[in-house]
Enzyme design. Structure first.
Site, PDB file in Angstrom:
ATOM      1  N   ASP A   1       0.815  -1.186   0.157  1.00 54.03           N
ATOM      2  CA  ASP A   1       0.067  -0.003   0.063  1.00 54.03           C
ATOM      3  C   ASP A   1       0.862   1.367   0.044  1.00 54.03           C
ATOM      4  O   ASP A   1       0.475   2.184   0.313  1.00 54.03           O
ATOM      5  CB  ASP A   1      -1.106   0.042   1.258  1.00 54.03           C
TER       6      ASP A   1
ATOM      7  N   HIS B   1      25.312   2.697 -17.950  1.00 56.07           N
ATOM      8  CA  HIS B   1      24.027   3.168 -17.031  1.00 56.07           C
ATOM      9  C   HIS B   1      24.230   2.405 -15.625  1.00 56.07           C
ATOM     10  O   HIS B   1      23.269   1.978 -15.186  1.00 56.07           O
ATOM     11  CB  HIS B   1      22.761   2.661 -17.761  1.00 56.07           C
TER      12      HIS B   1
ATOM     13  N   ASP C   1      27.829  10.333 -12.674  1.00 57.05           N
ATOM     14  CA  ASP C   1      26.764  10.819 -13.736  1.00 57.05           C
ATOM     15  C   ASP C   1      25.549  11.257 -12.538  1.00 57.05           C
ATOM     16  O   ASP C   1      24.946  10.196 -12.381  1.00 57.05           O
ATOM     17  CB  ASP C   1      26.603   9.887 -14.645  1.00 57.05           C
TER      18      ASP C   1
ATOM     19  N   ASP D   1      22.468  17.845 -15.592  1.00 59.33           N
ATOM     20  CA  ASP D   1      22.970  16.491 -16.018  1.00 59.33           C
ATOM     21  C   ASP D   1      24.556  16.647 -16.259  1.00 59.33           C
ATOM     22  O   ASP D   1      24.937  17.295 -17.066  1.00 59.33           O
ATOM     23  CB  ASP D   1      22.322  16.068 -17.369  1.00 59.33           C
TER      24      ASP D   1
ATOM     25  N   HIS E   1      28.339   5.715 -27.714  1.00 60.95           N
ATOM     26  CA  HIS E   1      27.048   6.733 -27.413  1.00 60.95           C
ATOM     27  C   HIS E   1      27.244   7.925 -27.950  1.00 60.95           C
ATOM     28  O   HIS E   1      28.378   8.443 -28.552  1.00 60.95           O
ATOM     29  CB  HIS E   1      26.907   6.912 -25.975  1.00 60.95           C
TER      30      HIS E   1
ATOM     31  N   HIS F   1      22.341  15.195 -25.959  1.00 58.12           N
ATOM     32  CA  HIS F   1      21.143  15.106 -26.149  1.00 58.12           C
ATOM     33  C   HIS F   1      20.287  16.387 -25.491  1.00 58.12           C
ATOM     34  O   HIS F   1      21.015  17.060 -24.934  1.00 58.12           O
ATOM     35  CB  HIS F   1      20.474  13.955 -25.517  1.00 58.12           C
TER      36      HIS F   1
ATOM     37  N   HIS G   1      16.304  13.717 -20.751  1.00 62.08           N
ATOM     38  CA  HIS G   1      16.507  13.287 -22.184  1.00 62.08           C
ATOM     39  C   HIS G   1      15.273  14.110 -22.632  1.00 62.08           C
ATOM     40  O   HIS G   1      14.257  13.340 -22.742  1.00 62.08           O
ATOM     41  CB  HIS G   1      16.480  11.824 -22.430  1.00 62.08           C
TER      42      HIS G   1
ATOM     43  N   GLU H   1      28.784  15.664 -23.797  1.00 62.71           N
ATOM     44  CA  GLU H   1      29.255  14.442 -23.081  1.00 62.71           C
ATOM     45  C   GLU H   1      30.046  13.210 -23.797  1.00 62.71           C
ATOM     46  O   GLU H   1      29.879  12.286 -23.970  1.00 62.71           O
ATOM     47  CB  GLU H   1      28.088  13.763 -22.400  1.00 62.71           C
TER      48      GLU H   1
ATOM     49  N   TYR I   1      35.864   4.319 -23.008  1.00 66.99           N
ATOM     50  CA  TYR I   1      35.717   3.048 -22.151  1.00 66.99           C
ATOM     51  C   TYR I   1      36.458   1.961 -22.611  1.00 66.99           C
ATOM     52  O   TYR I   1      36.346   1.608 -23.676  1.00 66.99           O
ATOM     53  CB  TYR I   1      34.112   2.585 -21.964  1.00 66.99           C
TER      54      TYR I   1
ATOM     55  N   ARG J   1      33.995   9.782 -18.809  1.00 64.61           N
ATOM     56  CA  ARG J   1      33.136  10.674 -19.267  1.00 64.61           C
ATOM     57  C   ARG J   1      33.099  11.982 -18.763  1.00 64.61           C
ATOM     58  O   ARG J   1      33.486  12.121 -17.511  1.00 64.61           O
ATOM     59  CB  ARG J   1      31.740   9.895 -19.209  1.00 64.61           C
TER      60      ARG J   1
ATOM     61  N   GLU K   1      30.972  15.542 -18.807  1.00 71.09           N
ATOM     62  CA  GLU K   1      29.507  15.892 -19.407  1.00 71.09           C
ATOM     63  C   GLU K   1      29.142  17.378 -18.906  1.00 71.09           C
ATOM     64  O   GLU K   1      29.184  17.502 -17.600  1.00 71.09           O
ATOM     65  CB  GLU K   1      28.367  15.044 -19.322  1.00 71.09           C
TER      66      GLU K   1
END
Length: 480
Positions: free
Chosen positions: A47, A254, A271, A282, A365, A369, A376, A419, A423, A440, A442
């Site tokens: 609940d 991710h 990130d 971001d 990637h 974006h 996004h 970004e 890797y 990375r 960004e």
């Protein structure tokens, strides 16, 4: 169970939402009628619900954050809100409700009704309209609900009621509107970016401080630092699930903050960004856990930073959305050859690497974006004035035939991320000193009249500056 209090839009903002609704009305066409629901509540377990977060399209037009609400807009500009009715008993448990009686003055709509009346009133509102607009494929089951309302109208056709002949996707209108941010939106995003930048700095410093003290440092320690800093300065939510990835985990795009140990000598990739008053930020930064880059780590880091610099240089009005990605790839391709990640005897020169996408195992990637109410964010990546300009290409890796259309021309007020990353997983022929390094960088870029504003540089990107802020005694930035 406590739920967040939902207050109406501030009086100074009411006119902003009213003007947006008027812009929508002008685009609905004769006899057009738009329906915009907010997000449903979702059961977490038994609940208990997940924390409620409004629908972005709905909030964009109302500034209203309560669940159980729906907005309708007619082509003549009339707007009607359905919202939860006042219920003093339920408000003891779930929190304050604005209620229909107060909604007209608080939100600037023309009329307001109880949400319980939606199924009764909507069919009558839809009678004799020519087109019904609503966001397609956003809310599961909503298309069926619209169909039920139309069936009620159809049943009254013997009494002269006309049924809308068309259903159209309201996202086509709203996405274009949301793509270019007004001054109110820019200010909110800029503040969200400042809060998030400070959180990143504090997480970096905590990592080094705990390691210097000989403490056991885990990814969740840095995640906790981020969350505390977000909420301390008024952010209501994280903009997305934070990524805190230590060592080889940074090669998982991710990855989510978990319990892995953070070790001195490794890199940490964070990130993470907060959401403030409905708008996201971001940021990604990669830093040495103990405060000092090794030689191989710095070499790869400086390559990624150089590729970001190249991307930022072409993130400006008149350029295409794809231009920053192309600039990134050109720099990364050359760097991969120079550092020996790619063997030129096998893959050829820079142009061969780009054309054959030989860089893909290390950079898989895109470089950016749209960002706004959603991390996004909505908005087409194809230039609408050139939809008919189509070319074909065959992907060198998959063999898939791809139809290309010219990418979006950048305009002032658009917000995009920049970004690039690299890797490196262990593989045959890959120099061992680079194994398990993921990097990375960004930033969030607001397109201005003559370039772009990097709204997230409250946290540094240059390796010397990162090392400096992680040294013992370095001060964290304050928010003005």
């Amino acid at each position: 169970m406590n739920t967040p209090s939902a207050s109406p839009a501030a009086p100074s903002a009411t006119a902003i939402y009213a003007e947006r609704r008027a812009r929508v009305a002008r685009q609905l066409g004769d006899g057009g009628f738009a329906i915009i629901p907010t997000a449903p509540e979702h059961l977490r377990n038994r609940d208990s619900d997940y924390q409620f977060r409004h629908d972005s399209y709905f909030y964009y037009l109302t500034g209203f954050t309560e669940p159980n609400a729906c907005l309708v807009i007619a082509a003549d500009g009339k707007s009607s809100l359905f919202c939860a009715p006042k219920d003093l008993e339920r408000e003891i448990w779930d929190g304050y409700r604005l209620g229909p009686d107060a909604a007209v003055a608080a939100l600037g709509v023309d009329e307001a009704f109880s949400f319980a009346e939606l199924d009764l009133r909507l069919p009558k509102m839809l009678e004799n309209r020519s087109v019904v607009w609503y966001p397609f494929a956003i809310h599961t089951g909503f298309e069926g609900r619209v169909a039920r309302w139309l069936n009620v109208v159809r049943a009254r056709s013997r009494f002269g009621a006309l049924v809308p002949e068309q259903q159209r996707d309201l996202c086509a209108i709203l996405d274009e509107m949301r793509l270019v941010k007004d001054a109110h939106e820019q200010a909110t995003i800029r503040r969200a970016c400042a809060i998030s930048a400070r959180a990143h700095v504090l997480a970096m410093q905590r990592s080094a401080r705990m390691l210097r003290a000989g403490e056991d440092v885990r990814e969740y320690h840095l995640d906790a630092e981020l969350l505390h800093a977000f909420r301390e300065h008024g952010s209501q939510y994280t903009a997305y699930g934070s990524i805190v990835a230590a060592g080889a985990n940074a090669c998982v795009l991710h990855y989510r903050a978990d319990a892995a140990p953070i070790k001195s000598g490794e890199l940490v990739l964070i990130d993470a960004g907060c959401e403030l008053d409905g708008y996201a930020s971001d940021i990604t930064r990669t830093f040495p856990a103990g405060g000092k880059f090794s030689g191989p780590q710095r070499a790869l880091y400086e390559l990624v930073l150089a590729s970001q610099d190249a991307a930022v240089a072409v993130t400006r009005p008149g350029k295409r959305f794809n231009d920053p990605h192309d600039a990134t790839v050109a720099v990364l391709a050359q760097g991969m050859l120079d550092l020996g990640l790619l063997d030129k005897n096998k893959v050829g020169g820079v142009q061969d690497v780009i054309e054959n996408r030989s860089y893909f195992p290390f950079y898989m990637h895109r470089t950016g974006h749209w960002m706004g109410m959603d991390v996004h964010d909505c908005g087409s990546y194809v230039e609408p004035t050139e939809l008919g300009h189509i070319s074909e290409r065959r992907d060198p890796l998959s063999g898939e035939l791809i139809l290309n259309r010219p990418s979006r021309i950048l305009r002032p007020g658009m917000v995009t991320t920049v970004e690039p990353g690299i890797y490196v997983r262990p593989a045959e022929g890959v120099p061992e000193q680079f194994h398990n390094i993921g990097i990375r960088i960004e930033d969030d870029a607001l397109i201005t009249d003559d370039g772009c504003e990097l709204m997230t540089r409250g946290v540094p990107v240059h390796p010397d500056e990162i090392e400096a802020l992680m040294r013992e005694g370095a001060a964290a930035p304050s928010l003005s």
